[in-house]
Design a protein around this motif. Structure first.
Motif, PDB file in Angstrom:
ATOM      1  N   LEU A 105      10.088 -58.179 -36.299  1.00  0.00           N
ATOM      2  CA  LEU A 105      10.922 -57.233 -35.391  1.00  0.00           C
ATOM      3  C   LEU A 105      11.303 -57.914 -34.113  1.00  0.00           C
ATOM      4  N   THR A 106      12.352 -57.678 -33.888  1.00  0.00           N
ATOM      5  CA  THR A 106      13.334 -58.263 -32.753  1.00  0.00           C
ATOM      6  C   THR A 106      13.316 -57.136 -31.623  1.00  0.00           C
ATOM      7  N   GLY A 107      13.355 -57.561 -30.304  1.00  0.00           N
ATOM      8  CA  GLY A 107      13.493 -56.657 -29.251  1.00  0.00           C
ATOM      9  C   GLY A 107      12.153 -55.809 -28.811  1.00  0.00           C
ATOM     10  N   PRO A 108      12.286 -54.812 -28.059  1.00  0.00           N
ATOM     11  CA  PRO A 108      11.187 -54.284 -27.464  1.00  0.00           C
ATOM     12  C   PRO A 108      10.353 -53.451 -28.447  1.00  0.00           C
ATOM     13  N   LEU A 109       9.115 -53.360 -28.679  1.00  0.00           N
ATOM     14  CA  LEU A 109       8.258 -52.528 -29.397  1.00  0.00           C
ATOM     15  C   LEU A 109       7.333 -51.877 -28.230  1.00  0.00           C
ATOM     16  N   VAL A 110       7.436 -50.370 -28.309  1.00  0.00           N
ATOM     17  CA  VAL A 110       6.474 -49.582 -27.563  1.00  0.00           C
ATOM     18  C   VAL A 110       5.041 -49.561 -28.366  1.00  0.00           C
ATOM     19  N   VAL A 111       4.035 -49.911 -27.581  1.00  0.00           N
ATOM     20  CA  VAL A 111       2.629 -49.681 -28.253  1.00  0.00           C
ATOM     21  C   VAL A 111       2.008 -48.837 -27.449  1.00  0.00           C
ATOM     22  N   LEU A 112       1.276 -47.554 -28.352  1.00  0.00           N
ATOM     23  CA  LEU A 112       0.465 -46.736 -27.808  1.00  0.00           C
ATOM     24  C   LEU A 112      -0.874 -46.734 -28.463  1.00  0.00           C
ATOM     25  N   THR A 113      -1.960 -46.269 -27.918  1.00  0.00           N
ATOM     26  CA  THR A 113      -3.107 -45.745 -28.546  1.00  0.00           C
ATOM     27  C   THR A 113      -3.549 -44.559 -29.043  1.00  0.00           C
ATOM     28  N   ALA A 114      -4.042 -44.189 -30.055  1.00  0.00           N
ATOM     29  CA  ALA A 114      -3.867 -42.818 -30.657  1.00  0.00           C
ATOM     30  C   ALA A 114      -4.988 -41.988 -29.876  1.00  0.00           C
ATOM     31  N   ASP A 115      -5.735 -42.415 -28.963  1.00  0.00           N
ATOM     32  CA  ASP A 115      -6.503 -41.538 -28.077  1.00  0.00           C
ATOM     33  C   ASP A 115      -6.051 -41.284 -26.631  1.00  0.00           C
ATOM     34  N   ASN A 116      -4.741 -41.687 -26.728  1.00  0.00           N
ATOM     35  CA  ASN A 116      -4.020 -41.319 -25.421  1.00  0.00           C
ATOM     36  C   ASN A 116      -3.128 -40.217 -25.482  1.00  0.00           C
ATOM     37  N   VAL A 117      -3.058 -39.157 -24.621  1.00  0.00           N
ATOM     38  CA  VAL A 117      -2.322 -37.956 -24.678  1.00  0.00           C
ATOM     39  C   VAL A 117      -1.355 -38.187 -23.400  1.00  0.00           C
ATOM     40  N   VAL A 118       0.013 -38.493 -23.742  1.00  0.00           N
ATOM     41  CA  VAL A 118       0.791 -39.130 -22.544  1.00  0.00           C
ATOM     42  C   VAL A 118       2.103 -38.624 -22.556  1.00  0.00           C
ATOM     43  N   GLU A 119       2.853 -38.159 -21.216  1.00  0.00           N
ATOM     44  CA  GLU A 119       4.138 -37.962 -21.188  1.00  0.00           C
ATOM     45  C   GLU A 119       4.908 -39.219 -20.418  1.00  0.00           C
ATOM     46  N   LEU A 120       5.960 -39.829 -21.268  1.00  0.00           N
ATOM     47  CA  LEU A 120       6.566 -40.927 -20.585  1.00  0.00           C
ATOM     48  C   LEU A 120       7.971 -40.716 -20.435  1.00  0.00           C
ATOM     49  N   ASP A 121       8.595 -41.387 -19.398  1.00  0.00           N
ATOM     50  CA  ASP A 121       9.979 -41.361 -19.634  1.00  0.00           C
ATOM     51  C   ASP A 121      10.405 -42.748 -19.984  1.00  0.00           C
ATOM     52  N   PHE A 122      10.911 -42.640 -21.147  1.00  0.00           N
ATOM     53  CA  PHE A 122      11.318 -43.991 -21.818  1.00  0.00           C
ATOM     54  C   PHE A 122      12.373 -44.669 -21.435  1.00  0.00           C
ATOM     55  N   ASP A 123      13.528 -43.936 -20.815  1.00  0.00           N
ATOM     56  CA  ASP A 123      14.489 -44.636 -20.157  1.00  0.00           C
ATOM     57  C   ASP A 123      14.041 -45.518 -18.974  1.00  0.00           C
ATOM     58  N   LEU A 124      13.073 -44.926 -17.985  1.00  0.00           N
ATOM     59  CA  LEU A 124      12.774 -45.767 -16.968  1.00  0.00           C
ATOM     60  C   LEU A 124      11.857 -46.848 -17.243  1.00  0.00           C
ATOM     61  N   LEU A 125      11.061 -46.498 -18.322  1.00  0.00           N
ATOM     62  CA  LEU A 125      10.394 -47.671 -18.735  1.00  0.00           C
ATOM     63  C   LEU A 125      11.076 -48.729 -19.490  1.00  0.00           C
ATOM     64  N   ILE A 126      12.017 -48.514 -20.108  1.00  0.00           N
ATOM     65  CA  ILE A 126      13.000 -49.914 -20.690  1.00  0.00           C
ATOM     66  C   ILE A 126      13.696 -50.385 -19.752  1.00  0.00           C
ATOM     67  N   LYS A 127      14.338 -49.525 -18.740  1.00  0.00           N
ATOM     68  CA  LYS A 127      14.982 -50.376 -17.700  1.00  0.00           C
ATOM     69  C   LYS A 127      14.072 -51.210 -16.596  1.00  0.00           C
ATOM     70  N   GLU A 128      12.805 -50.560 -16.523  1.00  0.00           N
ATOM     71  CA  GLU A 128      11.776 -51.588 -15.600  1.00  0.00           C
ATOM     72  C   GLU A 128      11.458 -52.718 -16.687  1.00  0.00           C
ATOM     73  N   TYR A 129      11.280 -52.567 -17.829  1.00  0.00           N
ATOM     74  CA  TYR A 129      11.068 -53.856 -18.731  1.00  0.00           C
ATOM     75  C   TYR A 129      12.178 -55.091 -18.728  1.00  0.00           C
ATOM     76  N   GLU A 130      13.604 -54.206 -18.437  1.00  0.00           N
ATOM     77  CA  GLU A 130      14.567 -55.309 -18.488  1.00  0.00           C
ATOM     78  C   GLU A 130      14.595 -55.818 -17.048  1.00  0.00           C
ATOM     79  N   ARG A 131      14.426 -55.016 -15.871  1.00  0.00           N
ATOM     80  CA  ARG A 131      14.489 -55.327 -14.610  1.00  0.00           C
ATOM     81  C   ARG A 131      13.561 -56.921 -14.525  1.00  0.00           C
ATOM     82  N   LEU A 132      12.282 -56.788 -15.160  1.00  0.00           N
ATOM     83  CA  LEU A 132      11.297 -57.866 -15.351  1.00  0.00           C
ATOM     84  C   LEU A 132      11.671 -58.812 -16.296  1.00  0.00           C
ATOM     85  N   ASP A 133      12.972 -58.954 -16.792  1.00  0.00           N
ATOM     86  CA  ASP A 133      13.400 -59.794 -17.632  1.00  0.00           C
ATOM     87  C   ASP A 133      12.701 -60.033 -18.888  1.00  0.00           C
TER      88      ASP A 133
END
Length: 226
Positions: free
Chosen positions: A95-123
């Motif tokens: 696979l190429t590009g970003p891969l989001v990894v979670l664990t099955a025992d997490n219950v979570v609410e994420l803002d994916f737009d913000l996360l990807i922007k943050e990932y790109e901000r960090l190069d």
């Protein structure tokens, strides 16, 4: 809203601290509210991600049947392997590009737009871990960083954040920068040495992890919904 191509949920664990529930079903199939734990993760991803992959191990055939009916694309058998084995030894390695990894025992609410922007901000590093505020009674590796670059992970040395089990990784970069290992902690240590492990400034809106029956009770009382 930008869609991501790939996400992976790690769901191979035995769940030994949740016996007797896990004597008969894998931990990700434990129910809370109207859903199983892994169903909550899939529901959090499916609106934002084109392809969802799952690693299975303990009672893997039972879990595979469950998740395929929920819209998962790929089930990867990692029984007897470390939690990072799939990076180097499966089709995920292509696979190429970003891969989001979670664990099955997490219950979570994420803002994916913000996360990807943050990932790109960090190069777009080889790995960006998503932190959470320490929660009393929940174990975690404390994160120590300098301007988002992780310099140490330590379970016994407190800081203001610890690992949530949520990451954005670039498997191609990880394979290029590290020696093949089975455990994510070993991957992270190699990436720290290469200055390629980063910590996000973006936190989950809601986050809870289920390691024990008491945690499951707390989750039900908190009323968090997938």
């Amino acid at each position: 809203m930008r869609r991501l191509k790939h996400a992976l949920i790690m769901a191979a664990g035995r769940g030994t601290r949740m016996r007797t529930m896990t004597d008969h079903i894998p931990k990700p199939m434990i129910r809370y509210g109207d859903y199983t734990l892994i169903e909550s993760g899939i529901r959090s991803l499916i609106k934002h991600v084109d392809h969802i992959h799952i690693t299975v191990g303990y009672k893997g055939s039972l879990l595979a049947e469950h998740v395929i009916g929920l819209g998962v694309d790929t089930v990867i058998n990692t029984e007897g392997k470390g939690n990072a084995w799939w990076i180097y030894n499966t089709l995920i390695s292509s696979l190429t590009g970003p891969l989001v990894v979670l664990t099955a025992d997490n219950v979570v609410e994420l803002d994916f737009d913000l996360l990807i922007k943050e990932y790109e901000r960090l190069d777009s590093p080889a790995c960006m871990v998503v932190p959470v505020l320490p929660v009393k009674g929940l174990d975690g590796d404390f994160i120590h960083h300098e301007k988002n670059r992780v310099i140490e992970l330590d379970r016994n040395k407190p800081s203001d954040a610890y690992c949530s089990g949520i990451q954005i990784v670039d498997v191609k970069k990880i394979i290029l920068l590290t020696e093949p290992v089975g455990d994510f902690y070993q991957v992270w240590q190699q990436l720290i040495n290469k200055s390629q492990l980063y910590c996000s400034n973006v936190y989950p809106k809601n986050w809870f992890t289920v390691d024990t029956p008491e945690h499951l009770d707390q989750l039900n009382k908190a009323g968090l919904k997938p």
